[in-house]
Scaffold this motif. Structure first.
Motif: not given
Ligand SMILES: Nc1ncnc2c1ncn2[C@@H]1O[C@H](COP(=O)(O)OP(=O)(O)OP(=O)(O)O)[C@@H](O)[C@H]1O
Ligand SMILES: [Mg+2]
Length: 349
Positions: A5-12, A33-40, A65-71
């Motif tokens: 569970f990541t309440a505050n995800p990020s595009l790093d 470069s960029q990556e979807s992040g957040g601790k969870g 873009p965070v969800l696109a990165g996870l996909l």
């Protein structure tokens, strides 16, 4: 299934500079470069790397873009649609390795959205062995959010009795810092009003596993008055002091504490014992996300029925492997060297 569970995800976003950061001037980036992040999300990423079943629960608009990165990366997720974009965290790296980070606060979610996010987590946690709640909370979330969600997961509120594996509650791990960390484990305030992590209607809001680093353990010990205050450096240098601080947290009702101590390894304290795990020195390339990999390693071993000391062994093996990989790259279990880890039993108090 391990639900994160990541309440505050990020595009790093990592922006590489050609020279030292020049304040107030225009500089051109060498690469971005960029990556979807957040601790969870990172924990899920590390679990996926080893072929484990996991899902990352988070907020985010369908086109974020965070969800696109996870996909793109093949990290399974369940997202609560929100209108606002998720945050972007920028790391400015200089050739010598000096990094400047600028983290945005995150989207504003009102009480209804917070409740919907909890609802999504409760739904997805059905049948899960673990729920891992990790990272900071977006602005406006109450500091005791993790304790509240923990109680809801355990009481099965809104979803009938028992939502975890075998109909029981899932085990709960928390990895956070600051107010949310303190509220996840602290007792009632002196005037007795704030209940935070303590029991309400007999259901504890304290986690089964807490994953602080030395700084967070020091913060927790100081805030809760658990132990004579030690600094993060003192705890890293003295695993027995770290174990004593962690033992106080366990006595307060937390199931187990996995305290990672950077290059010094990690200690695990449970109600039954305390252990130190160390790995031979590695050439550390990037320690970003090493702690998230450690937690994934612990959960991986736990899922295989390993004894506590062997869960700790895999945590440190994962951490060391993560530190030796570039950026926030997470190791797969076959890239780790648990046999190289030394375990020492410690006195608990
Ligand atoms: N410099 C290092 N050399 C070897 N191993 C390291 C180093 N730094 C970290 N590790 C490994 O990674 C684990 C986690 O590190 P650390 O305590 O720094 O976590 P953290 O601060 O929670 O990290 P993050 O929150 O960025 O993921 C350690 O227990 C250790 O196994
Ligand atoms: Mg950490």
């Amino acid at each position: 299934m391990i639900v994160t569970f990541t309440a505050n995800p990020s595009l790093d976003r990592t922006v590489a500079l050609p020279g030292p950061l020049a304040r107030g001037e225009v500089q051109r980036a060498v690469s971005v470069s960029q990556e979807s992040g957040g601790k969870g999300v990172n924990v899920s990423r590390a679990l996926v790397a080893s072929g484990l079943e996991t899902i990352a629960v988070l907020p985010g608009a369908e086109n974020d873009p965070v969800l696109a990165g996870l996909l793109h990366d093949g990290v399974p997720f369940a997202a609560l649609p929100i209108e606002q974009p998720l945050r972007t965290n920028v790391a400015l790296t200089e050739p010598g390795g000096v990094t400047t980070k600028i983290n945005e606060p995150g989207p504003i979610m009102d009480a209804d959205q917070q409740e919907a996010l909890i609802g999504l987590l409760l739904e997805r946690a059905r049948g899960a062995s673990w729920v891992v709640m990790a990272g900071s909370l977006p602005p406006g979330f109450p500091a005791d959010f993790y304790a509240t969600v923990t109680r809801r997961l355990r009481s099965g509120a809104g979803s009938g009795a028992g939502i975890g594996a075998d109909g029981g509650a899932p085990l709960i791990a928390v990895d956070s810092s600051g107010g949310p960390l303190v509220a996840a484990v602290s007792g009632p305030s002196p005037d007795g009003t704030a209940q935070h992590g303590t029991s309400q209607n007999g259901v504890s809001g304290k986690p089964d596993l807490l994953k602080p680093n030395a700084e967070e353990l020091a913060e927790l010990a100081a805030a809760a008055g658990f132990a004579t205050a030690s600094t993060a450096d003192e705890l890293e240098a003295d695993p027995e002091a770290a174990a004593a601080a962690a033992a106080a947290v366990v006595r307060s009702g937390v199931g187990a504490v996995l305290a990672t101590l950077g290059s010094k390894g990690a200690v695990l304290v449970t109600a039954d014992g305390a252990w130190l795990a160390t790995h031979p020195p590695v050439a550390a390339v990037s320690t970003v996300g090493a702690g998230d990999s450690s937690l994934a390693g612990y959960l991986l071993a736990h899922g295989q029925g390993a004894a506590p000391a062997d869960c700790l062994r895999q945590a440190v093996a994962h951490g060391a492997a993560a530190a030796s990989l570039p950026g926030s790259t997470v190791p797969a279990v076959h890239q780790t060297t648990p046999d190289a880890v030394t375990i020492t039993a410690l006195r608990k108090d």
